[in-house]
Design a protein around this motif. Structure first.
Motif, PDB file in Angstrom:
ATOM      1  N   PRO A 158      33.659  39.435  39.271  1.00 17.64           N
ATOM      2  CA  PRO A 158      32.805  40.561  39.665  1.00 17.64           C
ATOM      3  C   PRO A 158      33.066  41.093  41.069  1.00 17.64           C
ATOM      4  O   PRO A 158      32.702  42.223  41.373  1.00 17.64           O
ATOM      5  CB  PRO A 158      31.395  39.973  39.543  1.00 17.64           C
ATOM      6  CG  PRO A 158      31.527  38.849  38.583  1.00 17.64           C
ATOM      7  CD  PRO A 158      32.894  38.276  38.808  1.00 17.64           C
ATOM      8  N   SER A 159      33.679  40.302  41.926  1.00 16.02           N
ATOM      9  CA  SER A 159      33.843  40.744  43.315  1.00 16.02           C
ATOM     10  C   SER A 159      35.244  41.255  43.636  1.00 16.02           C
ATOM     11  O   SER A 159      35.518  41.637  44.777  1.00 16.02           O
ATOM     12  CB  SER A 159      33.515  39.587  44.262  1.00 16.02           C
ATOM     13  OG  SER A 159      34.402  38.493  44.022  1.00 16.02           O
ATOM     14  N   ARG A 160      36.156  41.292  42.665  1.00 16.88           N
ATOM     15  CA  ARG A 160      37.542  41.617  42.965  1.00 16.88           C
ATOM     16  C   ARG A 160      37.704  43.020  43.538  1.00 16.88           C
ATOM     17  O   ARG A 160      38.616  43.283  44.327  1.00 16.88           O
ATOM     18  CB  ARG A 160      38.405  41.488  41.703  1.00 16.88           C
ATOM     19  CG  ARG A 160      38.585  40.072  41.204  1.00 16.88           C
ATOM     20  CD  ARG A 160      39.298  39.173  42.197  1.00 16.88           C
ATOM     21  NE  ARG A 160      40.665  39.590  42.469  1.00 16.88           N
ATOM     22  CZ  ARG A 160      41.706  39.297  41.702  1.00 16.88           C
ATOM     23  NH1 ARG A 160      41.530  38.593  40.583  1.00 16.88           N
ATOM     24  NH2 ARG A 160      42.912  39.684  42.035  1.00 16.88           N
ATOM     25  N   ARG A 187      35.048  44.749  45.009  1.00 21.73           N
ATOM     26  CA  ARG A 187      33.891  45.049  45.844  1.00 21.73           C
ATOM     27  C   ARG A 187      34.317  45.842  47.079  1.00 21.73           C
ATOM     28  O   ARG A 187      35.326  45.546  47.713  1.00 21.73           O
ATOM     29  CB  ARG A 187      33.197  43.763  46.277  1.00 21.73           C
ATOM     30  CG  ARG A 187      31.819  44.008  46.908  1.00 21.73           C
ATOM     31  CD  ARG A 187      31.090  42.701  47.138  1.00 21.73           C
ATOM     32  NE  ARG A 187      30.943  41.912  45.925  1.00 21.73           N
ATOM     33  CZ  ARG A 187      30.044  42.162  44.978  1.00 21.73           C
ATOM     34  NH1 ARG A 187      29.232  43.200  45.100  1.00 21.73           N
ATOM     35  NH2 ARG A 187      29.962  41.380  43.912  1.00 21.73           N
ATOM     36  N   GLY A 188      33.549  46.875  47.386  1.00 24.64           N
ATOM     37  CA  GLY A 188      33.853  47.725  48.533  1.00 24.64           C
ATOM     38  C   GLY A 188      34.771  48.884  48.215  1.00 24.64           C
ATOM     39  O   GLY A 188      34.984  49.764  49.059  1.00 24.64           O
ATOM     40  N   GLN A 189      35.313  48.934  46.987  1.00 24.60           N
ATOM     41  CA  GLN A 189      36.212  50.015  46.591  1.00 24.60           C
ATOM     42  C   GLN A 189      35.412  51.187  46.011  1.00 24.60           C
ATOM     43  O   GLN A 189      34.503  50.999  45.197  1.00 24.60           O
ATOM     44  CB  GLN A 189      37.206  49.524  45.536  1.00 24.60           C
ATOM     45  CG  GLN A 189      38.115  48.404  46.016  1.00 24.60           C
ATOM     46  CD  GLN A 189      39.154  48.901  46.998  1.00 24.60           C
ATOM     47  OE1 GLN A 189      39.937  49.793  46.699  1.00 24.60           O
ATOM     48  NE2 GLN A 189      39.152  48.329  48.187  1.00 24.60           N
ATOM     49  N   GLY A 195      32.898  45.215  40.539  1.00 18.01           N
ATOM     50  CA  GLY A 195      32.340  45.377  41.875  1.00 18.01           C
ATOM     51  C   GLY A 195      32.578  46.706  42.548  1.00 18.01           C
ATOM     52  O   GLY A 195      32.080  46.940  43.650  1.00 18.01           O
ATOM     53  N   ALA A 196      33.343  47.610  41.921  1.00 14.31           N
ATOM     54  CA  ALA A 196      33.611  48.905  42.536  1.00 14.31           C
ATOM     55  C   ALA A 196      32.389  49.819  42.451  1.00 14.31           C
ATOM     56  O   ALA A 196      31.566  49.708  41.532  1.00 14.31           O
ATOM     57  CB  ALA A 196      34.799  49.575  41.862  1.00 14.31           C
ATOM     58  N   SER A 197      32.270  50.723  43.418  1.00 14.88           N
ATOM     59  CA  SER A 197      31.310  51.822  43.329  1.00 14.88           C
ATOM     60  C   SER A 197      32.027  52.973  42.636  1.00 14.88           C
ATOM     61  O   SER A 197      33.065  53.443  43.114  1.00 14.88           O
ATOM     62  CB  SER A 197      30.847  52.250  44.726  1.00 14.88           C
ATOM     63  OG  SER A 197      30.136  51.207  45.359  1.00 14.88           O
ATOM     64  N   GLY A 253      25.594  47.479  38.285  1.00 15.36           N
ATOM     65  CA  GLY A 253      26.701  48.174  38.924  1.00 15.36           C
ATOM     66  C   GLY A 253      26.229  49.341  39.773  1.00 15.36           C
ATOM     67  O   GLY A 253      25.038  49.638  39.843  1.00 15.36           O
ATOM     68  N   THR A 254      27.181  49.996  40.420  1.00 14.53           N
ATOM     69  CA  THR A 254      26.887  51.168  41.244  1.00 14.53           C
ATOM     70  C   THR A 254      27.681  52.350  40.710  1.00 14.53           C
ATOM     71  O   THR A 254      28.916  52.286  40.623  1.00 14.53           O
ATOM     72  CB  THR A 254      27.266  50.924  42.713  1.00 14.53           C
ATOM     73  OG1 THR A 254      26.530  49.805  43.208  1.00 14.53           O
ATOM     74  CG2 THR A 254      26.956  52.151  43.557  1.00 14.53           C
TER      75      THR A 254
END
Length: 231
Positions: free
Chosen positions: A3-5, A7-9, A32-34, A57-58
């Motif tokens: 889930p975090s691979r 994240r922040g993208q 984890g992507a937005s 999710g976002t």
């Protein structure tokens, strides 16, 4: 994928409310992507964004017609205004015609050209001008489309992707084996797109990948047989 691979993208997905765009955007959000869902139908975009949010999710919906360069430029500016960055774009350049090649009208051909080729070239130009660090993965015309109209489209997109690598642009293309079905049957394509999105894969560029996909059972009995065989 963990889930975090991603994240922040911040990743935009065109046609994010339908077909492969729907499956890919959901998979990106789970990693984890937005996700920014781009499309022309505000209702279905909002509904899919809500379903992603409900699962943790976002996602935000953003109405834009990517076949119109000014519309895409405006959407890109809006994404940068909201997030301050745009790390990647998954562009669905897989619009297909249901007309036989000999019966394809000029209007139908121009619609295919605008949706698949013109939009891809416009995005690449915008990346080179304003977002040199942003990657672009194109989902091209499906391999099960054998009409003659599909071949010049695939050829043009292949040329764009392969040549862009010489300009240090991170472009890749995937060619699905068939049209989109349920998310569980589209999973192999989603896995390829997610892998190309990983920051540690930034050296991958100029690739055109054919992605075989499992056949979709036509009847429930066939689906049950597949489950039994795989258990």
């Amino acid at each position: 994928m963990e889930p975090s691979r991603l994240r922040g993208q911040i990743i935009a997905v065109t046609s994010g409310d339908q077909g492969y765009g729907r499956s890919i955007s959901a998979a990106l959000a789970r990693a984890g992507a937005s996700v920014v869902l781009i499309g022309i139908n505000p209702e279905t975009l909002s509904a899919h964004a809500s379903s992603i949010e409900q699962l943790g999710g976002t996602a935000i919906p953003l109405k834009a017609d990517v076949s119109v360069p000014l519309d895409w430029a405006s959407a890109q500016a809006r994404m940068l205004e909201i997030f301050g960055a745009l790390h990647g774009i998954v562009h669905l350049a897989d619009k297909r015609s249901h007309s036989n090649f000999t019966l394809l009208s000029e209007g139908e051909w121009m619609e295919l050209f605008n949706c698949n080729i013109k939009s891809s070239v416009s995005m690449t130009q915008n990346i080179q001008r304003r977002l040199p660090g942003t990657w672009l993965t194109i989902v091209g015309p499906h391999l099960d489309e054998i009409g003659l109209q599909a071949f010049p489209q695939r050829g043009a997109l292949r040329g764009l992707v392969e040549r862009a690598a010489s300009d240090e642009l991170r472009l890749n293309m995937v060619l699905p084996g068939r049209a989109s079905s349920e998310e569980k049957y589209d999973a192999p394509l989603c896995e390829v797109v997610l892998t190309l999105a990983l920051p540690e894969m930034q050296h991958l560029r100029g690739n055109v990948l054919e992605v075989p996909l499992p056949a979709v059972p036509k009847y429930r009995d066939q689906e049950r047989e597949v489950l039994v065989r795989n258990s």
